[in-house]
Enzyme design. Structure first.
Site, PDB file in Angstrom:
ATOM      1  N   SER A  42       6.244   2.585   6.755  1.00  0.00           N
ATOM      2  CA  SER A  42       6.276   3.712   5.833  1.00  0.00           C
ATOM      3  C   SER A  42       6.549   5.012   6.593  1.00  0.00           C
ATOM      4  O   SER A  42       7.602   5.151   7.209  1.00  0.00           O
ATOM      5  CB  SER A  42       4.971   3.763   5.029  1.00  0.00           C
ATOM      6  OG  SER A  42       5.120   4.477   3.829  1.00  0.00           O
ATOM      7  N   ASP A 194       7.100  -1.057   0.285  1.00  0.00           N
ATOM      8  CA  ASP A 194       6.373  -0.485   1.424  1.00  0.00           C
ATOM      9  C   ASP A 194       5.514  -1.538   2.124  1.00  0.00           C
ATOM     10  O   ASP A 194       4.638  -2.155   1.516  1.00  0.00           O
ATOM     11  CB  ASP A 194       5.488   0.646   0.887  1.00  0.00           C
ATOM     12  CG  ASP A 194       4.786   1.436   1.972  1.00  0.00           C
ATOM     13  OD1 ASP A 194       4.798   1.017   3.135  1.00  0.00           O
ATOM     14  OD2 ASP A 194       4.216   2.488   1.633  1.00  0.00           O
TER      15      ASP A 194
END
Length: 309
Positions: A42, A194
């Site tokens: 991320s 993610d």
């Protein structure tokens, strides 16, 4: 034998805090660009992409590199709240994986979030600015950006030799595709979200490298972990509820690496850093405050781990 750098998820404020830590690691004697393996998730994926492309840590922290400055000022970057979601559940595979014991409760809940309405072009633009024209990737030979397969919940380190081929922009966007905030990213016929929805750091992906002797030291920078707990008041208590299971996951991964024989340095926010961040790690209005506090706390956090020795 080698050293790996792992940078975990943390949103907008985690990026700002980690940038200060990386700059301090550099000041204390370790150029993080020289890590044998770079692993990012991320916001951590943004950072390892920058390092893997050769951007100095100090230039990331102060925005003096033109590519960093343009990225930080990009109009599409997320704000405090997600955009209007779509009425579908694109990451339901994370929930199924959790129900089968292949993920934790937090990952299972993430799979129940709707399709995010955010626009990831600001991340694709960063990838385009950083990618080597010849390879479409960064020049560092082992830069992994961790995403999660939306159908199976399996973590995939994009950039590793056995991973699907992706452009750098695709990989950064996939690693950043927070359920509820951004839509999944399609790569080679699969959809990815993610990687932080499954693990805040994915440090355990290095276990094969530790087992075969390629890596014997790991530096883990974990913006979303708080070993030993952290006090909070008001709305920040909700943030701590999220942080608690993420910390336990990092605890397990660090323990696994140490059990395999690796020396692990773990750096995470101090109580002062957490106070500066507040309850919402996407709150851009707090970026300068986080940077100011991190400039004071990072020297001690880094020195305590003795990374440069």
């Amino acid at each position: 034998m080698g050293r790996a750098l792992v940078i975990g998820c943390g949103g907008t404020l985690g990026f700002a805090w980690t940038a200060a830590v990386l700059a301090e690691l550099d000041r204390q004697g370790w150029d993080t660009r020289t890590a044998d393996v770079l692993v990012g998730t991320s916001a951590g994926a943004e950072l390892v992409a920058l390092l893997g492309a050769g951007v100095p840590a100090a230039a990331i922290a102060d925005g003096s590199d033109a590519r960093v400055a343009a990225h930080l000022a990009a109009p599409g970057a997320p704000g405090r709240l997600p955009g209007l979601p779509r009425p579908t559940l694109p990451a339901l595979g994370l929930t199924r994986a959790a129900l089968r014991g292949r993920g934790d409760v937090l990952s299972g809940l993430a799979g129940l979030l709707p399709r995010g309405g955010g626009d990831a072009r600001w991340l694709a633009d960063l990838g385009a600015a950083l990618a080597d024209p010849g390879t479409g990737w960064v020049t560092h030979p082992a830069t992994w950006l961790v995403a999660a397969d939306a159908r199976t919940g399996e973590r995939v380190p994009l950039g590793r030799a056995d991973a699907p081929t992706a452009s750098l922009g695709q990989a950064i966007a996939a690693s950043w595709a927070i359920p509820g905030w951004f839509p999944p990213v399609a790569i080679d016929g699969r959809r990815y979200v993610d990687g932080g929805a499954v693990s805040p750091t994915s440090a355990d992906l290095l276990l094969p490298h530790v087992a075969d002797g390629r890596i014997d030291e790991v530096v883990v920078v974990a913006p979303m972990a708080s070993h030993g707990g952290a006090p909070a008041r008001g709305a920040a208590r909700l943030e701590r509820l999220l942080r608690h299971p993420m910390t336990r996951r990092v605890d397990r991964e660090v323990a696994q690496l140490r059990a395999a024989g690796a020396r692990v340095h773990r750096i995470e926010p101090s109580p002062a850093d957490l106070t500066a961040m507040g309850a919402n790690f996407m709150d851009r209005s707090r970026v300068e405050r986080v940077r100011e506090v991190a400039a004071r706390t990072a020297p001690t956090l880094v020195a305590h781990q003795e990374v440069a020795r």
